[in-house]
Design an enzyme around this catalytic site. Structure first.
Site, mmCIF file in Angstrom:
data_model
loop_
_atom_site.group_PDB
_atom_site.id
_atom_site.type_symbol
_atom_site.label_atom_id
_atom_site.label_comp_id
_atom_site.label_asym_id
_atom_site.label_seq_id
_atom_site.Cartn_x
_atom_site.Cartn_y
_atom_site.Cartn_z
ATOM 1 N NE ARG A 178 -33.848 117.020 -22.841
ATOM 2 C CZ ARG A 178 -32.884 118.009 -23.090
ATOM 3 N NH1 ARG A 178 -32.497 118.079 -24.529
ATOM 4 N NH2 ARG A 178 -32.209 118.590 -22.294
ATOM 5 C CE LYS A 198 -43.775 96.459 -17.953
ATOM 6 N NZ LYS A 198 -44.033 95.379 -17.071
ATOM 7 C CD GLU A 249 -42.257 84.722 -19.901
ATOM 8 O OE1 GLU A 249 -43.382 85.171 -19.792
ATOM 9 O OE2 GLU A 249 -41.369 85.180 -18.940
ATOM 10 C CE LYS A 259 -45.172 92.653 -23.360
ATOM 11 N NZ LYS A 259 -43.731 92.360 -23.075
ATOM 12 C CD GLU A 312 -47.311 96.181 -15.414
ATOM 13 O OE1 GLU A 312 -46.470 95.889 -16.312
ATOM 14 O OE2 GLU A 312 -47.218 95.586 -14.126
ATOM 15 N NE ARG A 317 -46.544 96.014 -20.646
ATOM 16 C CZ ARG A 317 -45.930 96.650 -21.236
ATOM 17 N NH1 ARG A 317 -45.924 97.731 -21.889
ATOM 18 N NH2 ARG A 317 -44.643 95.832 -21.612
ATOM 19 C CG ASN A 362 -46.204 91.404 -14.235
ATOM 20 O OD1 ASN A 362 -45.402 90.984 -15.054
ATOM 21 N ND2 ASN A 362 -46.738 92.471 -13.913
ATOM 22 C CG HIS A 422 -43.577 87.159 -14.094
ATOM 23 N ND1 HIS A 422 -44.327 86.483 -14.782
ATOM 24 C CD2 HIS A 422 -42.705 87.822 -14.852
ATOM 25 C CE1 HIS A 422 -43.758 86.209 -16.027
ATOM 26 N NE2 HIS A 422 -42.691 87.126 -16.360
ATOM 27 C CG HIS A 451 -39.855 88.652 -10.421
ATOM 28 N ND1 HIS A 451 -40.777 89.614 -10.814
ATOM 29 C CD2 HIS A 451 -39.386 88.416 -11.631
ATOM 30 C CE1 HIS A 451 -40.534 90.083 -12.268
ATOM 31 N NE2 HIS A 451 -39.950 89.236 -12.509
ATOM 32 C CG HIS A 464 -37.353 85.608 -16.342
ATOM 33 N ND1 HIS A 464 -37.739 86.127 -15.258
ATOM 34 C CD2 HIS A 464 -38.325 85.730 -17.424
ATOM 35 C CE1 HIS A 464 -39.108 86.880 -15.303
ATOM 36 N NE2 HIS A 464 -39.596 86.552 -16.722
HETATM 37 P P1 NAD Z 1 -30.306 86.770 -22.769
HETATM 38 O O1 NAD Z 1 -30.565 88.206 -23.424
HETATM 39 O O2 NAD Z 1 -29.465 86.760 -21.703
HETATM 40 O O3 NAD Z 1 -30.053 85.719 -23.785
HETATM 41 C C1 NAD Z 1 -29.653 84.358 -23.243
HETATM 42 C C2 NAD Z 1 -28.456 83.703 -23.743
HETATM 43 O O4 NAD Z 1 -28.611 83.291 -24.976
HETATM 44 C C3 NAD Z 1 -27.198 84.903 -23.937
HETATM 45 O O5 NAD Z 1 -26.063 84.181 -23.383
HETATM 46 C C4 NAD Z 1 -27.133 85.179 -25.248
HETATM 47 O O6 NAD Z 1 -25.957 85.566 -25.837
HETATM 48 C C5 NAD Z 1 -27.843 83.772 -25.920
HETATM 49 N N1 NAD Z 1 -27.994 84.167 -27.281
HETATM 50 C C6 NAD Z 1 -29.137 85.025 -27.595
HETATM 51 N N2 NAD Z 1 -29.461 84.549 -28.977
HETATM 52 C C7 NAD Z 1 -28.749 83.524 -29.300
HETATM 53 C C8 NAD Z 1 -29.130 82.712 -30.363
HETATM 54 N N3 NAD Z 1 -29.738 82.779 -31.473
HETATM 55 N N4 NAD Z 1 -28.150 81.573 -30.503
HETATM 56 C C9 NAD Z 1 -27.440 81.081 -29.281
HETATM 57 N N5 NAD Z 1 -27.205 81.979 -28.376
HETATM 58 C C10 NAD Z 1 -28.227 82.984 -28.264
HETATM 59 O O7 NAD Z 1 -31.695 86.374 -22.195
HETATM 60 P P2 NAD Z 1 -33.236 86.641 -22.554
HETATM 61 O O8 NAD Z 1 -33.872 85.346 -21.854
HETATM 62 O O9 NAD Z 1 -33.396 86.820 -23.986
HETATM 63 O O10 NAD Z 1 -33.587 87.566 -21.751
HETATM 64 C C11 NAD Z 1 -33.646 87.963 -20.447
HETATM 65 C C12 NAD Z 1 -33.773 89.359 -20.192
HETATM 66 O O11 NAD Z 1 -34.947 89.766 -20.666
HETATM 67 C C13 NAD Z 1 -33.773 89.694 -18.524
HETATM 68 O O12 NAD Z 1 -32.782 90.902 -18.303
HETATM 69 C C14 NAD Z 1 -35.078 90.256 -18.288
HETATM 70 O O13 NAD Z 1 -35.040 90.976 -17.410
HETATM 71 C C15 NAD Z 1 -35.672 90.784 -19.707
HETATM 72 N N6 NAD Z 1 -37.041 90.694 -19.868
HETATM 73 C C16 NAD Z 1 -37.530 91.901 -20.460
HETATM 74 C C17 NAD Z 1 -38.839 92.018 -20.406
HETATM 75 C C18 NAD Z 1 -39.445 93.387 -21.221
HETATM 76 O O14 NAD Z 1 -40.605 93.349 -21.266
HETATM 77 N N7 NAD Z 1 -38.433 94.223 -21.273
HETATM 78 C C19 NAD Z 1 -39.679 91.101 -20.443
HETATM 79 C C20 NAD Z 1 -39.145 89.836 -20.049
HETATM 80 C C21 NAD Z 1 -37.661 89.662 -19.669
HETATM 81 N N1 GLY Z 2 -42.981 91.246 -19.548
HETATM 82 C C1 GLY Z 2 -44.187 91.886 -19.027
HETATM 83 C C2 GLY Z 2 -44.559 93.088 -19.616
HETATM 84 O O1 GLY Z 2 -44.041 93.355 -20.825
HETATM 85 O O2 GLY Z 2 -45.466 93.883 -19.462
#
Ligand code: NAD
Ligand code: GLY
Length: 357
Positions: free
Chosen positions: A120, A142, A184, A226, A236, A240, A244, A247, A251, A264
């Site tokens: 939990r 998130k 971003e 942020k 949100e 918040r 987006n 987006h 998306h 993305h």
């Molecule tokens: P990712 O986590 O897939 O990383 C991209 C690539 O870079 C991967 O292959 C990873 O292994 C590699 N990598 C990471 N750090 C590295 C480094 N320092 N050196 C070399 N390689 C490295 O992609 P991302 O763009 O970081 O994240 C995308 C994800 O984030 C999606 O799933 C998306 O839905 C999510 N997201 C979440 C939120 C949120 O608010 N929670 C917001 C935006 C995106």
């Molecule tokens: N990436 C959008 C949010 O965190 O709300």
């Protein structure tokens, strides 16, 4: 060292930003009352930064464990969640344990999700290593995983105890991934901060040459924005949604292209340009600012235009199914000027089609 505070009452936390701080993470975590710590990562990141983090934790007196899941968005799923939970149970993690997400947004999202449901809820810390995760996904709580019927559809709002950003990790990040984070940061400039937007416009060469002072500044500005937005509207219910911007269309592009053609940030870059033009068509944004937004996106080599083979009607049908749809109405974040946006619903489909054409 820069510190940004996310103010959420008793769930408040710091975002720490500096070069080389991964080697100090153990020392900082000593200040918390954690029983066990477990690093969650993937092979790509763990091979690069696992040793420094594990050694730092050991030097601080922890006996760190680690769980490694395969690299890739396709592993941000329920199956991997279950595998991590199994490892935590086998290793008898208790409610005072802490997970450390070492990686990009994929690792951050799944680690936060696991932390939010194991017994939990246990503690977790974000150590983001991509630019996108440093400026966006690691902050704000998130968490979640994908379902085969939709991306990020299973998740929680669950805040980390700390966000620990070592900007030196960007030195190993592929350029295409850096640019996704840049998209971003341009977003933050358009929605909130004209000065940040101008910085992105004027300091492009330093940024593309990975000048670490420039990165520290733009990451700090992004995290401040942020943190402010999340502090005012954690779940949100209103404000918040401005995060987006780009987006709604972005998306739809990702869905239509099966999440394989564009990363993305690239889809969001196209979305930001098209949503700026949508705003211009609706008379909210002047043409000069719309052109400026496109020019900054283009100057980084990010895509800004819809590829000719993508069909506007198909994109619109995806938009209608998006998480952001409320009572059947699509929601758009439209710039009114650089640094200010409005949330707009009920836009005529013909106007959206015109912006996409
Ligand atoms: P990712 O986590 O897939 O990383 C991209 C690539 O870079 C991967 O292959 C990873 O292994 C590699 N990598 C990471 N750090 C590295 C480094 N320092 N050196 C070399 N390689 C490295 O992609 P991302 O763009 O970081 O994240 C995308 C994800 O984030 C999606 O799933 C998306 O839905 C999510 N997201 C979440 C939120 C949120 O608010 N929670 C917001 C935006 C995106
Ligand atoms: N990436 C959008 C949010 O965190 O709300």
């Amino acid at each position: 060292m820069e510190t940004v505070r996310v103010n959420l009452g008793e769930r408040s936390y710091d975002i720490v930003i500096d070069s080389g701080v991964l080697s100090n993470i153990g020392e900082r975590l000593k200040g918390f009352d954690f029983s066990k710590v477990v690093v969650i990562s993937n092979p790509t990141v763990f091979n690069l930064y696992g040793d420094v983090v594990i050694n730092s934790l050991k030097n601080a007196g922890f006996e760190p464990l680690h769980v490694i899941i395969p690299d890739g968005e396709e592993y941000k799923n329920y199956n991997q969640t279950y595998q991590i939970l199994t490892e935590l149970l086998k290793n008898k993690l208790d409610r005072k344990s802490c997970l450390i997400a070492l990686g990009g947004g994929v690792i951050g999202d799944i680690t936060g999700f696991v932390a939010s449901i194991y017994m939990r809820g246990i503690h977790f810390v974000q150590a983001p290593t991509t630019l996108l995760s440093q400026v966006d996904s690691s902050v704000g709580g998130k968490t979640g995983v994908n379902h085969e019927l939709g991306k990020n559809m299973i998740g929680t709002f669950y805040q980390p105890r700390l966000v620990w950003i070592d900007i030196d990790t960007l030195k190993t990040l592929p350029k295409r991934q850096i640019l996704c984070g840049i998209a971003e940061i341009i977003k933050y400039g358009v929605i909130w901060d004209e000065e940040l937007f101008n910085f992105m416009e004027n300091r492009r060469d330093e940024i593309l040459n990975l000048n670490m002072d420039a990165f520290k500044f733009i990451i700090k500005c992004s995290c401040e924005i942020k943190a402010e937005v999340v502090s005012r509207d954690e779940r949100e219910s209103g404000l918040r949604a401005i995060l987006n911007y780009g987006h709604t269309i972005g998306h739809a592009i990702e869905t239509e292209t099966g999440y394989s053609r564009f990363l993305h940030g690239e889809a969001i870059a196209i979305g930001m340009n098209l949503e700026a033009w949508l705003s211009e068509i609706m008379g909210f944004l002047n043409k000069k600012d719309a052109l400026k937004i496109k020019a900054v996106i283009d100057s980084y080599g990010l895509p800004s235009e819809l590829p000719a083979d993508l069909n506007a009607d198909k994109l619109i049908s995806h938009m209608k199914l998006d998480k952001k749809v409320e009572a059947g109405e699509m929601k758009f974040i439209l710039p009114e000027k650089i640094g200010k946006v409005k949330i707009q619903k009920g836009i005529d489909i013909e106007v959206i089609r015109k912006a996409l054409s």
